[in-house]
Scaffold this active site. Structure first.
Site, PDB file in Angstrom:
ATOM      1  N   LYS A 258      35.018  -8.645  -7.027  1.00 43.49           N
ATOM      2  CA  LYS A 258      34.823  -9.564  -7.974  1.00 43.49           C
ATOM      3  C   LYS A 258      33.860 -10.548  -7.058  1.00 43.49           C
ATOM      4  CE  LYS A 258      39.130 -10.324  -7.945  1.00 43.49           C
ATOM      5  NZ  LYS A 258      39.666 -10.658  -9.622  1.00 43.49           N
TER       6      LYS A 258
ATOM      7  N   THR B   3      39.136 -10.878 -15.846  1.00 39.64           N
ATOM      8  CA  THR B   3      39.019  -9.842 -16.846  1.00 39.64           C
ATOM      9  C   THR B   3      39.072  -8.460 -15.974  1.00 39.64           C
ATOM     10  OG1 THR B   3      36.751 -10.175 -16.844  1.00 39.64           O
ATOM     11  CG2 THR B   3      37.887 -10.770 -18.877  1.00 39.64           C
TER      12      THR B   3
ATOM     13  N   LYS C 140      40.707  -4.460 -16.840  1.00 36.85           N
ATOM     14  CA  LYS C 140      39.922  -3.203 -16.619  1.00 36.85           C
ATOM     15  C   LYS C 140      40.632  -2.408 -15.829  1.00 36.85           C
ATOM     16  CE  LYS C 140      35.683  -5.779 -16.545  1.00 36.85           C
ATOM     17  NZ  LYS C 140      34.506  -6.412 -15.742  1.00 36.85           N
TER      18      LYS C 140
HETATM   19  C1  LIG Z   1      34.736  -7.853 -14.985  1.00 39.53           C
HETATM   20  C2  LIG Z   1      33.471  -8.238 -14.110  1.00 39.53           C
HETATM   21  C3  LIG Z   1      33.565  -9.223 -13.549  1.00 39.53           C
HETATM   22  C4  LIG Z   1      34.922 -10.257 -13.463  1.00 39.53           C
HETATM   23  O1  LIG Z   1      35.928 -10.110 -12.560  1.00 39.53           O
HETATM   24  P1  LIG Z   1      36.886 -10.942 -12.271  1.00 39.53           P
HETATM   25  O2  LIG Z   1      37.722 -10.303 -11.339  1.00 39.53           O
HETATM   26  O3  LIG Z   1      37.780 -11.263 -13.500  1.00 39.53           O
HETATM   27  O4  LIG Z   1      36.335 -12.271 -11.691  1.00 39.53           O
HETATM   28  C5  LIG Z   1      32.752  -9.604 -12.586  1.00 39.53           C
HETATM   29  N1  LIG Z   1      31.724  -8.862 -12.366  1.00 39.53           N
HETATM   30  C6  LIG Z   1      31.306  -7.910 -12.919  1.00 39.53           C
HETATM   31  C7  LIG Z   1      30.447  -6.741 -12.735  1.00 39.53           C
HETATM   32  C8  LIG Z   1      32.518  -7.158 -13.800  1.00 39.53           C
HETATM   33  O5  LIG Z   1      32.217  -5.983 -14.609  1.00 39.53           O
END
Ligand SMILES: *Cc1c(COP(=O)(O)O)cnc(C)c1O
Length: 828
Positions: free
Chosen positions: A555, A663, A667
């Site tokens: 992240k 998000t 996933k």
């Molecule tokens: C889903 C996603 C995020 C969001 O990540 P968080 O852990 O929820 O902050 C950031 N960058 C990419 C490339 C993602 O696919």
């Protein structure tokens, strides 16, 4: 044309093959003999785009006929990633394309890799916009996305000697086969200048803004097709251009650079994405970007509305405009300007139309991210908008006084103008006042909004704030990224499970009790882990044990996300493995990835620390391979797609109260990783639906964090002294164990942590350590681990962005939607 691909698969393959060859010859200008990977990619993309365009035309005609209400999603970021597989899947021609290419001697899995990521976003907020675009098309919500076509998306991260370097990203170098340039769709965007009052014989005097400079916006349209050929919507991105490409008089006078100065200035607006995530960018160019795309989008949608209805008074019945965070909040003033100044609608009617049409999503409570602009800058750049903001403010305060509200502190707090730190315009308050709906992105975040940033506005307008927990599109984040697991689910749940995974995934629950199913589930993970091991070997020459726990935190790098907590655990675990070799340690691979904003020194130092720790641990034979640490460079959507399905453990460890939703947590869990996390953002709803026994929840709650902060307990010396493991880890980092070349490198970082631990890393450490030992214990019981993993996947259905969009559609936009239907089997 029907919604399904042709009933005769072989004929469909031949037709697709023909089309690829035609594109290769006539659009790319190559023959199969001299075509490279990118040429093939382009040919396939164009062949797919033809099919999308057919549906696009049908969709537009249907919408025009029905005069349906339209949704406009305004976002400064769309983190789309690659589109080839997405589009082939949603068209239902993935296997057809694969076979057609195979017959041409080309491997689809090779050419999919040559597509550059459309990285027009920083992180979660931009990726949410991308998932929403896909879900809106799938649910037949009539929608347009509006944003900026940045020439350079988020920087490419290179790690050199452990430090982050930023390099320009060049996604458009080879062109972009998905988009259609629309030079005829162009609007004039003004900045600066002055406002004068013009008396008029009929009606009140008019304000006339004469901008000091004007640029043009040019539209680029990318069709977004829903799953199984549902609707096709449009993502319209704006590029900025000068009014004239060349000032010929200056050129002829010999001023060759001056002749193109306007071009350079104009094009700088859409040149590059601001690389700040959750922190405020604050510069003039950023405000120019915001106004540029908002003005172009509003002019465009008003024109469409007028073409369709000839009148703007029914705007709220036919259009819903969603503002993705405060970045587009100047829309409140711009819509008022367009209605009042350009279309000559009376102020109070215009205000009713504006509030009736706009709604606003808040994405962060971090004080440093709440946008505000100096009044002086606004007056210089957008003088008419500044007047309008003053007027909105004055009328608002008048109306409160009329309701007998005179509390000075309250009036100050809901004002659009901040008076304390130099006069500034509060964009969050502007978005709130100008919108009929204000939503948070998880239950906890919404509740905190009601009690913190918008406490007083919420008291005045208690109906406006509502919660819409984020979601992710399962098409990308399960079906595409994890074909092994998707295949297993199809085998177990039947062909149609993918249509409504929100409900069908629950059908896995009984299978969690079957040893055979758990084994197959684990085998899918193993396959994905082996693929990730290969990637790490290729990119970093680090060999990993695919049997180890893959413990992943990927992240943006941000202090509140607490990569530092994970690193402290890594060091403490390293020390424990060396000191207590008799303990039955579960082997671990710690995987990190993420970008830091270029100006965020602390975050960049954390990246260096991760790399220093990685180098030291990976080369220490005394840990006997039980622990490896990997920092994968250049985190983006494509890298996420490889890492996430290979994860056993998902790190979601932000300081409670600070992650609005998250998000990536969704996933990971959807793909069956177990979560170690705090009760923050959407982790809270995940723990309710998955069951907190099936996650590793630890640490202070948002309330506890808040009380501790209020009590001023942020000095950590005694906490560290009370925790032997934490003290050991801190001491090692401080003493330069991981940075022998520069032993003082982390002294300030550590002193900062001890002196003022704003994100409560130390205070949560012991709880985190204990939770990690629960992880080890469960890993040693594979039956329970994999039962839990299956239950995670089974219970994640609610986090589909289809659910989120259906809630926006019914509660905020008031537009119809249709959930996906099972494919009709061809007759006979
Ligand atoms: C889903 C996603 C995020 C969001 O990540 P968080 O852990 O929820 O902050 C950031 N960058 C990419 C490339 C993602 O696919």
């Amino acid at each position: 044309m029907s919604r399904e691909a042709s009933a005769d698969p072989d004929a469909a393959v031949q037709a697709f093959k023909e089309n690829i060859l035609l594109k290769l010859k006539y659009a790319v200008g190559k023959s199969p003999g001299n075509a490279f990977g990118h040429d093939w990619f382009e040919a396939v993309a164009l062949a797919a785009r033809d099919q999308i365009a057919d549906r696009w035309e049908e969709s537009s005609e249907t919408v025009d006929r029905s005069q349906a209400k339209r949704v406009y999603y305004l976002s400064l970021e769309f983190l789309m990633g690659r589109l080839l597989i997405d589009n082939l899947c949603n068209l239902g021609v993935l296997d057809i394309a694969r076979q057609a290419l195979r017959e041409l001697g080309v491997d689809l899995d090779d050419i999919r890799q040559v597509e550059p990521d459309a990285a027009l976003g920083n992180g979660g907020l931009g990726r949410l916009a991308a998932c929403f675009m896909e879900s809106m098309a799938t649910l037949d919500v009539v929608a347009h996305g509006y944003g900026i076509r940045y020439e350079h998306g988020l920087f490419r991260q290179v790690i050199a000697d452990g430090w982050q370097q930023e390099h320009t990203e060049t996604w458009l170098d080879f062109g972009n086969p998905w988009e259609f340039e629309r030079p005829e769709v162009s609007y004039r965007i003004g900045f600066g200048g002055s406002v004068s009052t013009q008396e008029s014989s009929e009606g009140p005097p008019r304000q006339v803004w004469t901008p000091g400079e004007t640029f043009r916006s040019i539209a680029y349209d990318t069709p977004v097709i829903g799953w199984r050929r549902a609707s096709v919507n449009t993502l319209r991105l704006w590029r900025s251009r000068a009014e004239e490409d060349l000032q010929l008089d200056r050129f002829n006078a010999g001023d060759h650079f001056g002749a193109v100065a306007d071009v350079v200035k104009a094009e700088s607006i859409s040149r590059v994405l601001y690389p700040a995530d959750s922190t405020e960018a604050g510069q003039e160019l950023r405000l120019r970007q915001e106004y540029f795309f908002v003005s172009a989008s509003l002019q465009d949608l008003l024109k469409r509305h007028l073409d369709e209805y000839g009148d703007l008074l029914n705007l709220p019945e036919k259009a819903a405009i969603q503002l993705n965070d405060t970045h587009p909040s100047i829309a409140v003033a711009e819509l008022m300007r367009l209605l009042v100044d350009v279309h000559q609608i009376e102020w109070f009617i215009a205000w009713r139309l504006t509030v009736g049409t706009l709604s606003y999503t808040n994405h962060t409570l971090l004080p440093e991210a709440l946008e505000s602009w100096p009044v002086s800058l606004m007056e210089r750049l957008l003088p008419r908008h500044m007047q309008i903001i003053y007027l909105i403010n004055a009328f608002h305060i008048d109306s409160l006084r009329a309701q007998d509200i005179h509390d000075f502190a309250l009036l100050r707090s809901v004002s659009l103008i901040e008076e304390d730190h130099g006069r500034r315009v509060r964009m969050g308050n502007l978005a709130f006042l100008g919108s009929n709906s204000i939503n948070g992105v998880s239950a906890l975040h919404t509740e905190l909004m009601r009690h913190t940033v918008f406490r007083d506005l919420h008291r005045l307008y208690p109906e406006r704030i509502n919660s819409k927990t984020n979601g992710i599109t399962f098409r990308r984040w399960l079906y595409q990224v994890n074909p092994a697991l998707t295949g297993l689910l199809t085998q177990s749940l039947g062909e149609d499970w993918q249509v409504a995974p929100e409900t069908t995934l629950q059908g896995l629950e009984p299978l969690a009790e079957q040893a055979g199913f758990r084994k197959q589930f684990a085998e899918c993970r193993q396959r994905n882990k082996v693929a990730l091991v290969r990637l790490v070997q290729e990119r970093l020459s680090i060999s990993l044990d695919s049997q180890a726990i893959f413990d992943v935190q990927v992240k943006r790098i941000h202090e509140y996300k607490r990569q530092l907590l994970n690193l402290l655990h890594t060091v403490a675990l390293y020390q424990a493995m060396r000191n207590d070799p008799a303990t039955n340690w579960a082997p671990r691979v710690k995987i990190f990835a993420g970008k830091a904003a270029a100006s965020y020194h602390q975050a960049k130092l954390i990246i260096k620390l991760a790399n220093d720790i990685s180098r030291t641990i990976n080369s220490d034979p005394t840990v006997r391979g039980l622990l490896k640490v990997v920092f994968l460079p250049n985190y983006n959507v494509s890298l996420a797609e490889t890492i996430i399905p290979a994860a056993d453990l998902s790190e979601q460890i932000s300081t409670a109260g600070l992650e609005a939703s998250g998000t990536s947590n969704m996933k990971f869990a959807l793909n069956g990783a177990l979560t170690i996390g705090t009760l923050d953002g959407a982790n809270v709803e995940m723990s309710q639906l998955i069951g907190s026994d099936n996650m590793f929840i630890f640490g202070m709650t948002a309330d506890e964090v808040e009380s501790r902060r209020r009590a001023g307990e942020l000095e950590m010396t005694s906490v560290v002294e009370g925790s032997e493991r934490l003290a050991g880890a801190i001491e090692a980092i401080r003493a330069g164990v991981f940075s022998p070349d520069d032993p003082q490198r982390y002294a300030n970082l550590i002193d900062g942590l001890l002196g003022y631990d704003r994100y409560m890393v130390c205070a949560d450490f012991d709880a985190y350590w204990k939770a990690q030992r629960r992880v080890d214990a469960l890993w040693h019981k594979p039956t329970q681990w994999w039962r839990t993993a299956v239950l995670n996947t089974a219970r994640m259905g609610w986090f589909s962005s289809d659910r989120t969009i259906s809630e926006y559609a019914s509660d905020i936009w008031h537009v119809p939607f249709t959930l996906p239907r099972p494919a009709q089997k061809p007759a006979g």
